[in-house]
Design a protein around this motif. Structure first.
Motif: not given
Length: 285
Positions: A183, A185, A224, A226, A253, A260
């Motif tokens: 993930t 950001y 993912k 972001y 998110d 993000g």
């Protein structure tokens, strides 16, 4: 540290290690063993013999410091969900955690600045670089990156060439995945010495793929995104390969709406490339 086949400066296999001051680690490391050339998947399974920091179980936190390894890799994380590693602080203005370089000599001394092969890693900013290898490599486990700069590099050119950039799954990137979940950001993912239009040094930004596990099941590489920058003077800013599942959603998110940022990708050939190999697809949202 004690024990056979452990060649790291800091080795954590249980318990808790935390440094809230400034921790500087300098490690000479050992050369990697010759692992042959006949395995097409060797780039996935190549064993880096020594790291400056290796965490296989327990918790490990460094708020501030500088990690230097002259031979091998920087930080290695493995284990299961009980393995928790935090690098840096949530204060972006604080002194960054750094990972310095090692002198490259063939593939004997290369290694990723950060590798996640299990467990949970959280990075709050900092700079992570290598002279041969990936800025951050994820093959298992989970990684959360809130910011920072990650630089990968191949210190050689493609065969029979004096200037062609190494490309494909065996090349080195600022951000690379063979599996696991990441993930992102924010942060900058690029290659060593990236300077915009300067073509003196080339490389690629990001590469995401999955694999087939030993049990024959698909191991998806899930990213993912972001926020963040994926910048390259090589082929692609962001390459999506087989068995990958990638989501691009600036500030997207819903569970962390305050995190993000904008997303940008840049490469000489294309910003984003989706490669379908042998009919094996990837998913991009």
């Amino acid at each position: 540290q004690t024990g056979a086949d452990v060649f790291d400066s800091v080795y954590v296999d249980g318990g808790s290690f935390a440094s809230y001051g400034t921790l500087n680690i300098t490690h000479t490391g050992l050369e990697n063993d010759d692992q042959g050339t006949d395995n097409l998947n060797l780039y996935q399974n190549f064993i880096i013999k020594s790291y400056a920091v290796r965490v296989e179980d327990g918790s490990f936190t460094i708020v501030k410091g500088n990690i230097v390894n002259y031979c091998g890799g920087g930080v290695y994380v493995s284990g299961n969900d009980s393995t928790k590693v935090i690098l840096g602080t949530a204060d972006e203005q604080g002194s960054p955690l750094g990972n310095n370089n090692w002198n490259y000599k063939g593939n004997k001394k290369g290694g990723p600045a950060v590798k996640v092969n299990g467990g949970q890693l959280t990075i709050h900013y900092g700079t992570y670089t290598t002279m041969q290898g990936d800025g951050i490599l994820i093959s298992k486990g989970t990684a959360v990156v809130n910011g920072g700069r990650f630089e990968g590099r191949d210190s050689y050119y493609a065969p029979n060439s004096t200037d062609a950039t190494i490309a494909g799954p065996a090349a080195s990137y600022g951000f690379k995945m063979y599996g696991g979940e990441a993930t992102i950001y924010g942060g900058t993912f690029t290659h060593y010495n990236y300077q915009g239009n300067n073509t003196a040094d080339k490389g690629s930004g990001a590469f995401v793929m999955g694999t087939i596990g030993n049990d024959g099941k698909v191991v998806t590489g899930t990213a993912k995104i972001y926020g963040g920058e994926f910048l390259a003077r090589g082929q692609l800013g962001f390459s999506v390969y087989e068995y990958a599942d990638v989501t691009f959603a600036p500030y997207g998110d819903v569970e962390n709406p305050d995190k993000g940022g904008d997303i940008s990708v840049e490469g000489s050939a294309a910003g984003l490339g989706i490669e379908n190999t042998n009919g094996i697809s990837a998913t991009v949202t």
